[in-house]
Design a protein around this motif. Sequence first.
Motif, PDB file in Angstrom:
ATOM      1  N   HIS A   1       0.821  -1.497   0.239  1.00 52.71           N
ATOM      2  CA  HIS A   1       0.400   0.255   0.088  1.00 52.71           C
ATOM      3  C   HIS A   1       0.794   0.604   0.127  1.00 52.71           C
ATOM      4  O   HIS A   1       0.346   2.197  -1.166  1.00 52.71           O
TER       5      HIS A   1
ATOM      6  N   ASP B   1       1.205   4.129  -2.718  1.00 51.54           N
ATOM      7  CA  ASP B   1       1.076   5.516  -2.850  1.00 51.54           C
ATOM      8  C   ASP B   1       2.799   6.582  -3.428  1.00 51.54           C
ATOM      9  O   ASP B   1       2.521   7.040  -3.866  1.00 51.54           O
TER      10      ASP B   1
ATOM     11  N   GLN C   1      -3.217   1.607  -6.441  1.00 51.17           N
ATOM     12  CA  GLN C   1      -3.181   0.548  -5.692  1.00 51.17           C
ATOM     13  C   GLN C   1      -3.725  -0.527  -6.591  1.00 51.17           C
ATOM     14  O   GLN C   1      -3.065  -1.872  -5.744  1.00 51.17           O
TER      15      GLN C   1
ATOM     16  N   GLY D   1     -12.495   5.784   2.319  1.00 54.86           N
ATOM     17  CA  GLY D   1     -11.229   5.414   2.033  1.00 54.86           C
ATOM     18  C   GLY D   1     -11.887   3.623   1.667  1.00 54.86           C
ATOM     19  O   GLY D   1     -12.278   2.637   2.126  1.00 54.86           O
TER      20      GLY D   1
ATOM     21  N   GLY E   1      -9.772   0.077   0.988  1.00 55.39           N
ATOM     22  CA  GLY E   1      -8.084  -0.548   0.756  1.00 55.39           C
ATOM     23  C   GLY E   1      -7.814  -1.848   0.758  1.00 55.39           C
ATOM     24  O   GLY E   1      -9.452  -2.701   0.596  1.00 55.39           O
TER      25      GLY E   1
ATOM     26  N   ASN F   1      -5.754  -0.618   5.906  1.00 56.43           N
ATOM     27  CA  ASN F   1      -5.220  -0.064   4.572  1.00 56.43           C
ATOM     28  C   ASN F   1      -5.406   1.054   4.433  1.00 56.43           C
ATOM     29  O   ASN F   1      -6.469   2.782   2.911  1.00 56.43           O
TER      30      ASN F   1
ATOM     31  N   ASN G   1      -6.646   4.925   3.168  1.00 54.21           N
ATOM     32  CA  ASN G   1      -6.678   5.504   2.056  1.00 54.21           C
ATOM     33  C   ASN G   1      -7.854   7.016   2.613  1.00 54.21           C
ATOM     34  O   ASN G   1      -7.296   7.754   1.840  1.00 54.21           O
TER      35      ASN G   1
ATOM     36  N   ASP H   1      -6.082  10.444   2.979  1.00 49.96           N
ATOM     37  CA  ASP H   1      -4.065   9.911   2.357  1.00 49.96           C
ATOM     38  C   ASP H   1      -3.546  11.765   2.192  1.00 49.96           C
ATOM     39  O   ASP H   1      -2.766  11.858   1.524  1.00 49.96           O
TER      40      ASP H   1
END
Lengths: 794, 288
Positions: A387, A391, A397, A457, A459, A752, A756, A759
């Motif tokens: 992850h 980024d 992702q 978010g 993940g 994650n 996210n 972020d």
Amino acid sequence: MAQALDEIKIGGLGSSRKRVEDDRFLRGVGNYTDDFKLTGMLHMEILRSPVAHARIKSINTAKAWQIPGVHLVLTGEMAAQHNLAWMPTLSYDTQPVLATDKVRYQGQEIACVVADDPYIAKDGCEAIEVEYEPLPAIVSPQQAVAADAPLIRDDKEGQNDNICYRWEVGDREGTERAFAQADMVSSLSLHYPRSHPSPIECCGSIADYNPATTKLTVYMTTQAPHIIRTAVALVAELPEHMIRIISPDIGGGFGNKVPVYPGYVASILCSILLARPVKWIEDKSGNLISTHYARDMYIRGELALRKDGKILATRIHADTDNGSSFSDAQPSKFKIGLFHSAFGCYDIPYGYQTAQGHYTNKAPGGVAYRCSFRITEAMFFQERMIHAAADDLGMDQAQFRRVNLVKDDQFPYRTPFGFLLDSGQYEKCLDVGLDAIGYDEFLREKEQARSRGRRLGIGISTMSEPLGAGNSREYDILGIKMFDAAELRVHPSGKAILKIGAKTQGQGHETTFAQIVTHELGIPAADILVEHGDTDHTPFGMGTYASRSTPVAGAATAMVSRKIRAKARKLAAHLLEVSEEDVEWELGRFYVRGAHDRGVTIQDCSMAAYTNMPDGLEPGLENNAYYDPPNLTWPFAAYIVTVEVDPETGVWDVLRMVAVDDCGVRINPMIVEGQIMGGMTEAYAMANMQFMTYDAEGNCVGSNYMDYLLPTAWETPGFELHEVVTASPHHPIGAKGVGECACVGGPAAFVNAVLNAIDDTGVRNIDMPLLPDRVWEAIQYKHDISGAPPVKTG
Amino acid sequence: MYPSRFRYEAPRSLDEALDFLRVYGDEAKVLAGGQSLIPLIKLRFASIELVVDINNIPGLDYHRQESDGSLSFGALCRHVDLEHSELLRRSQPTMAAAAPLIADPIVRNRGTLVGSLCHADPQGDWASVMMALGGEIIAAGPGGRRTIPVSDFIMGPFQNALRPGEIAVEARVPAPKGAVSGNYLKLERRVGDFATVGVAVALETSGSTVSRAGIALTGVGPSNIQATAAEQALVGSALNANSIQQAGRLAAEAAQPKTDHRGSAEYKRHVVETFVTRALGSRGAVAA
């Protein structure tokens, strides 16, 4: 025409037949260790240390002996007279049964009191006076290696520091070359907090030594009764044929009931000394503070990356906090379990790993909590690192994973650490998950919500884990090779009993193992009784943990069924009066080639085995099989989570959770789904709320369910399950392990997703658990959150 | 989990129960729902001579509206009764909001409102609710009955104002003088956990003017805290963005949180402000 059997209807492969265990559990008529009451049985309670690190100056038991109803007060000094003050661990270290010299963690066993009832035994424990000389407590690997750190294991000759192992694996030079050629390097450090498997039923035993027969029978909560028998024989120097371990119904294990605990050993010694049955049932705090924990690992690692997203190499170092003994339950060849399975599902040519273990003043352990030997930590780091690297690269992702996942035509695929991935359709699993969650649409929704001040978010966690140890070349515990066995006896009327060396703790073996026999022989599952857990009445097996029951004992069950079928074929030929070569098989029935109507059922054959066997054929219809798997099985999973974070409080809610599991052929889909949902619940718990930590004095924070949080149905999110099926090429029925996948791969998906959602803050990591205050602090101050939550300071 | 030896009595009348308390004094404990007392005994944190179980005493399980408009709650009124109470839903929004947030469903089936107030756990939710509402406790003892405001009844962590020989037999909420609205907001790590932060808000308005305001805080001090300055900031004018913001700030100032594994002091103070603001905001306060 003879009607073909419907395999689903008779409870064969793929049938979601109801669990045969549930009837007795739901009616409250199961038989757990604490349900057994033997004639003349006494009760044992344990006095535990209130302090983490101290020299024992004196133990005065006089007052305890004076309490009416107390039969025995056992101290370490007395245990030492029987050479049982210490015992070996599963990682070739030693652990005290009852403390003699020092206490090394809070909750350590000091003495036992055996009395007429547990109330009196507890009164006896309270009456024991122990004088401690306090020593500084060490509660982290960082403290353990400090220059002025006190030596914890001063009992071990030649042990001059607090390090309990060093380990390296992989290609150091090749990895360094790859890093030198990388366009960029992405790195991450994190802590996987200490957790506890925390089965609802605590540990316990009833030791029943009969001085007349010299037989020792032990009812106990163990996931591995056969290894326990052998271990007791070796440790207590008793003849193995005079030891019978009975592991009755078990209320959850999750790895916690693999090791040998001091309470078991003490109850056995007390029974021998008193010539009476002695029952020991642990309380919840005792279970949480003294039995084996899991995880507690500090991991730092790097990926060598090419600009196009290709990963060239991995480099990882792990520091484990092993508590006061190195007692990981793991194959003896590996010092940090199968941690080197990290990044296995990605096509990465080079990898190098190092690890170091540390003694601390915390409970010993390192059991694989719903996990195959440290795989949970490996997969968590893998997916958090993936992850972070995506980024860093500015790459999507899903796309970053797609670039690097092992492709379908690469199987069998050899990882740089020597594992051989057996099979899989990794990208397909990812795609099924992305479709189900509506990936692109969610990313748009996220941007729109952001502009209105809401934080959404997403993940992803994709991973493949090696399940089903061994093969015997590489996998053994204390030298005993990791195979498994099954015995099958078909009675004259065609009903059967299957005996296995594995042992259910809730996984449903009594249901699913019958289904394997049904698939192989066509005997309805309802006609098959599965027996397990009693070492006098079942074949040797390494036990149930590490998702190994279906891969190994399940394979042995298929193989013994095939042996039975081979003999039944001879009986069929005899009954049909044709030669064996002219006999054909279909589910549950043999028939004459070219004359499908002329046939006999498997039940006809079993009756003939006892009533009408041909000359020269041994009577009866039973056999056994020992199965040594050629490889581990490699299930794959893609887990995708969406969340909304409340930036004002740090509270995050799961919007959706999609799980795509490829665990090969599913024996009982309902049970598989139950396993995935249970594992995902534990994954959510780790990510959201669960941790066990220690204050500076070594006091355990997490000694009860107010501090150590288990999620309830109220806060556990719903899970949407999907499947892909890639049969294992080497397993007799194509099955793979699955019980642990969601618990292993799940946590990273939740973490994650939260990262996210924030972020735009530059926060790269929040260590688990992602409690609201930690998430709020990360957002508020735009910094990473590391380590366990603070302990009580007020 | 095996307690030390203790004596157990289950009297069938209040007088009989009071007789036991008179004889045993401080060595006796009253058992109603048992959700705090039993764990304390089993963990051997409390060593008790006599447990007086009042569950067999008839007529204590009520909750009702009295003729003067006040609400009264008997010593055996369970949390679950309040969770499902039509009366509370109709007339007392702060209590109606708090009831389903008490512990977990299993505890709510047994535990009682009055018992929870007597236990005086600083993280108990009901004490904040009762402080915000100006609630009272009725104690019965050898000298008859007396009424104690909850704000005086809670004397400190796990300390109440009962005298030896007294039993708390009822809790009361006085009749409102204006239109009632309110809420209880609770941040917990998991259902059944103690509050990281809890905020009780109870308002009475006549017209658009706030005639009475009650704000009390859970989990952010050595005891439940009545945020009197925040209350005063609201009384006498209509609710508006300014007064709400000011009340939130004053409530946060009144909090005395400590850093622990539920969060930092700073975080808890921030959540107090957020929750007070939310509870007073347009969608926060539920009207009766």
